[in-house]
Write a protein that holds these residues in place. Structure first.
Motif, short mmCIF file in Angstrom:
data_model
loop_
_atom_site.label_atom_id
_atom_site.label_comp_id
_atom_site.label_asym_id
_atom_site.label_seq_id
_atom_site.Cartn_x
_atom_site.Cartn_y
_atom_site.Cartn_z
N CYS A 168 0.86 -1.18 0.00
CA CYS A 168 0.00 0.00 0.00
C CYS A 168 0.89 1.23 0.00
O CYS A 168 1.88 1.29 0.73
CB CYS A 168 -0.91 0.01 1.22
SG CYS A 168 -1.72 1.60 1.49
N ASN A 169 0.54 2.21 -0.81
CA ASN A 169 1.36 3.42 -0.95
C ASN A 169 1.04 4.49 0.09
O ASN A 169 1.60 5.58 0.04
CB ASN A 169 1.16 4.02 -2.35
CG ASN A 169 1.81 3.19 -3.43
OD1 ASN A 169 3.03 3.18 -3.55
ND2 ASN A 169 1.03 2.45 -4.19
N HIS A 170 0.10 4.21 0.97
CA HIS A 170 -0.31 5.19 1.98
C HIS A 170 -0.40 6.59 1.36
O HIS A 170 0.22 7.55 1.81
CB HIS A 170 0.60 5.09 3.21
CG HIS A 170 0.46 3.73 3.84
ND1 HIS A 170 -0.57 3.41 4.68
CD2 HIS A 170 1.16 2.59 3.65
CE1 HIS A 170 -0.48 2.12 5.02
NE2 HIS A 170 0.54 1.59 4.39
N CYS A 171 -1.22 6.61 0.30
CA CYS A 171 -1.33 7.77 -0.57
C CYS A 171 -1.78 9.03 0.19
O CYS A 171 -2.49 8.94 1.19
CB CYS A 171 -2.35 7.49 -1.67
SG CYS A 171 -2.00 5.99 -2.60
N PRO A 174 -5.84 9.10 -1.03
CA PRO A 174 -6.13 7.69 -1.31
C PRO A 174 -7.47 7.48 -2.02
O PRO A 174 -8.50 8.06 -1.63
CB PRO A 174 -6.19 7.06 0.10
CG PRO A 174 -5.65 8.09 1.04
CD PRO A 174 -5.87 9.41 0.40
N GLY A 175 -7.42 6.64 -3.06
CA GLY A 175 -8.65 6.28 -3.75
C GLY A 175 -9.55 5.45 -2.85
O GLY A 175 -10.78 5.58 -2.87
N CYS A 176 -8.93 4.61 -2.02
CA CYS A 176 -9.69 3.73 -1.12
C CYS A 176 -10.50 4.55 -0.13
O CYS A 176 -11.67 4.30 0.11
CB CYS A 176 -8.73 2.79 -0.39
SG CYS A 176 -7.49 3.65 0.62
N VAL A 194 -2.55 4.93 6.21
CA VAL A 194 -3.96 4.78 5.84
C VAL A 194 -4.46 3.44 6.37
O VAL A 194 -3.87 2.39 6.10
CB VAL A 194 -4.14 4.86 4.31
CG1 VAL A 194 -5.59 4.60 3.91
CG2 VAL A 194 -3.67 6.22 3.78
N CYS A 211 -9.20 1.56 -5.31
CA CYS A 211 -7.75 1.70 -5.14
C CYS A 211 -7.12 1.29 -6.46
O CYS A 211 -7.25 0.14 -6.88
CB CYS A 211 -7.20 0.81 -4.03
SG CYS A 211 -5.39 0.64 -4.15
N PRO A 212 -6.40 2.21 -7.13
CA PRO A 212 -5.85 1.84 -8.43
C PRO A 212 -4.72 0.81 -8.32
O PRO A 212 -4.39 0.14 -9.29
CB PRO A 212 -5.31 3.17 -8.98
CG PRO A 212 -5.08 4.02 -7.77
CD PRO A 212 -6.11 3.61 -6.76
N TYR A 213 -4.14 0.69 -7.12
CA TYR A 213 -3.01 -0.25 -6.92
C TYR A 213 -3.49 -1.62 -6.43
O TYR A 213 -2.69 -2.51 -6.21
CB TYR A 213 -2.02 0.36 -5.92
CG TYR A 213 -1.47 1.68 -6.39
CD1 TYR A 213 -0.41 1.73 -7.28
CD2 TYR A 213 -2.03 2.88 -5.97
CE1 TYR A 213 0.08 2.95 -7.74
CE2 TYR A 213 -1.56 4.10 -6.42
CZ TYR A 213 -0.50 4.13 -7.30
OH TYR A 213 -0.02 5.34 -7.75
N LYS A 215 -4.71 -2.68 -3.50
CA LYS A 215 -4.12 -3.10 -2.24
C LYS A 215 -5.12 -3.40 -1.12
O LYS A 215 -4.78 -4.15 -0.21
CB LYS A 215 -3.03 -2.11 -1.80
CG LYS A 215 -1.72 -2.31 -2.58
CD LYS A 215 -1.16 -3.72 -2.35
CE LYS A 215 -0.02 -4.11 -3.25
NZ LYS A 215 0.40 -5.53 -3.10
N PRO A 216 -6.33 -2.87 -1.13
CA PRO A 216 -7.31 -3.38 -0.15
C PRO A 216 -7.85 -4.72 -0.65
O PRO A 216 -8.06 -4.91 -1.84
CB PRO A 216 -8.41 -2.31 -0.15
CG PRO A 216 -7.83 -1.13 -0.86
CD PRO A 216 -6.84 -1.70 -1.84
N LYS A 227 -6.14 -4.25 4.61
CA LYS A 227 -5.03 -3.78 3.78
C LYS A 227 -3.78 -3.63 4.62
O LYS A 227 -3.84 -3.71 5.86
CB LYS A 227 -5.37 -2.46 3.09
CG LYS A 227 -5.62 -1.31 4.06
CD LYS A 227 -5.91 -0.01 3.34
CE LYS A 227 -4.65 0.68 2.91
NZ LYS A 227 -3.71 0.97 3.99
S1 SF4 Z 1 -5.09 1.13 -0.49
FE1 SF4 Z 1 -4.58 1.94 -2.51
S2 SF4 Z 1 -5.49 4.01 -2.65
FE2 SF4 Z 1 -5.53 3.34 -0.47
S3 SF4 Z 1 -3.66 4.27 0.39
FE3 SF4 Z 1 -3.13 2.16 -0.26
S4 SF4 Z 1 -2.37 2.33 -2.38
FE4 SF4 Z 1 -3.39 4.27 -1.86
#
Ligand code: SF4
Ligand code: SF4
Length: 403
Positions: A168-171, A174-176, A194, A211-213, A215-216, A227
């Motif tokens: 997870c990129n801990h954006c 975040p899209g999630c 996140v 989440c585009p990656y 990860k959830p 996640k």
């Molecule tokens: S689950 Fe996806 S969108 Fe949410 S913080 Fe992690 S990488 Fe970003």
């Protein structure tokens, strides 16, 4: 939607919530050039957080072979198609050190694509089918190659693959978090981690979708989603090993190839993570065009086709590779800190040593100094010290080397 500034894209973009950055942001630098795809990081996470019932298919940390590999299968191509409007272009003529260091991206993010398509969702996305989560090592070591008789050499190998290490990129956006209608996903103010609130989550799977990656992940047993939690108890210094000091996550600390350094992105130019990302611009975000401002940064592989790397890491790729191929004195010292300790380094300093080697490589002069690089903890105390060059020890002749 409101307008927020995304420095990866060099512009403002639409997001459901107001801009609100954490005090300091959990972040890491991964040097792809060093990764051996041993998957030790993968097992470090698996054996700590996803070893139980209902999590069998979950790999919060995974390492995939590019260009063909991916977990879930083809996640990147499928998501990129959703934001493709034929005009996904970067403009790099004008850059601003702080606001647009890579230039300006004029394509649609996942949020903007959703608004344009009027789909009544915060972001475009898809829920991978169960079968797409199979084969987490799908495409391992599968190279791209067109001709049977070709040879590989720098600057771009004609037959190539490389490894990409993902969690997870801990954006920042975040899209999630945007997707969850119950607001059960939150971003911590103190470190930007996140998390999915396991008590509030109702298993809607909107986060899995948006989440585009990817990860959830949904847990059949508990019927809620989970996640990567950035090993937050370690970050909070609750593992006795570092005596109360913030400690790097399991996947980072386990890294065999010494490719990973984790810490926080902050305002201190002498923080090694901040320095590599913001000042040296050696490490770049993965698919910044999604618009979530991801916080795992990669030093791109020096042998892969630049066009592929640019679509993956943005236009900063060429400069980063050039810098990595003939590293400066400071860069080499900072890279020497990778995996020297499990304690999070907040600042580095360098004690200069003698020149031990010089040559011309890739058309440039390269000088190697045996500097000592020192890492300081949160309290300014020294937590690690190492030298750039390996020391040599000469033993009494009664010890043989040829045995
Ligand atoms: S689950 Fe996806 S969108 Fe949410 S913080 Fe992690 S990488 Fe970003
Ligand atoms: S442990 Fe390090 S070297 Fe091994 S696969 Fe993970 S990132 Fe790569």
């Amino acid at each position: 939607m409101t307008l927020v500034h995304n420095w990866h894209l060099g512009r403002r973009m639409e997001y459901p919530y107001f801009e609100s950055r954490p005090k300091r942001q959990f972040a890491a630098v991964f040097n792809i050039n060093r990764c051996i795809a041993c998957q030790t990081c993968t097992m470090a996470c698996k054996s700590a957080w996803t070893y139980n019932k209902g999590q069998e298919y979950m790999w919060w940390n995974n390492v995939e072979t590019k260009p063909y590999g991916g977990y879930p299968q083809s996640w990147d191509v499928k998501t990129l198609k959703l934001i493709d409007n034929g005009e996904n272009t970067w403009y790099t003529d004008e850059k601003d050190e702080k606001l647009s260091p890579y230039g300006v991206y004029e394509g649609d993010t996942i949020f903007e694509a959703a608004a344009k398509k009027n789909i009544n969702q915060w972001a475009v996305g898809y829920i991978p089918e169960d079968k797409e989560w199979r084969a987490p090592n799908f495409g391992e070591d599968v190279a791209k190659s067109n001709k049977p008789d070709e040879y590989s050499s720098l600057p771009e190998h004609s037959r190539w693959f490389f490894y990409i290490q993902r969690l997870c990129n801990h954006c920042t956006y975040p899209g999630c978090l945007a997707a969850c209608p119950r607001k059960a996903i939150y971003k911590r103010k103190e470190d930007g981690i996140v998390l999915i609130d396991q008590k509030r989550c109702r298993g809607y799977r909107k986060c899995v979708e948006q989440c585009p990656y990817k990860k959830p992940m949904y847990r059949g047993l508990t019927r809620v989603s989970e996640k990567c939690i950035a090993c937050y108890p370690r970050i909070e210094g609750r593992d006795p090993l570092t005596k109360g000091r913030p400690m790097e996550t399991r996947c980072m600390a386990a890294c065999v190839g010494q490719i990973r350094l984790q810490g926080f992105l902050d305002d201190n130019p002498k923080n090694p993570v901040t320095w590599l990302i913001k000042h040296d611009k050696l490490a770049l975000p993965l698919y910044p065009q999604f618009g979530t401002e991801p916080n795992i940064y990669y030093i791109p592989p020096r042998w892969a086709p630049r066009s592929y790397l640019r679509q993956m890491f943005g236009p900063g790729v060429d400069e980063a590779i050039e810098k990595f191929m003939v590293p400066s004195r400071e860069r080499l010292a900072v890279l020497s800190l990778f995996r020297m300790t499990q304690t999070i380094i907040f600042e580095y300093k360098i004690e200069e040593g003698p020149k031990v080697f010089e040559t011309t490589i890739h058309g440039k002069k390269f000088e190697l100094y045996n500097d000592t690089v020192i890492g300081l903890g949160e309290d300014g105390q020294e937590v690690v010290r190492t030298t750039v060059e390996e020391p040599v020890y000469i033993r009494d002749p009664k010890h043989y080397n040829s045995i």
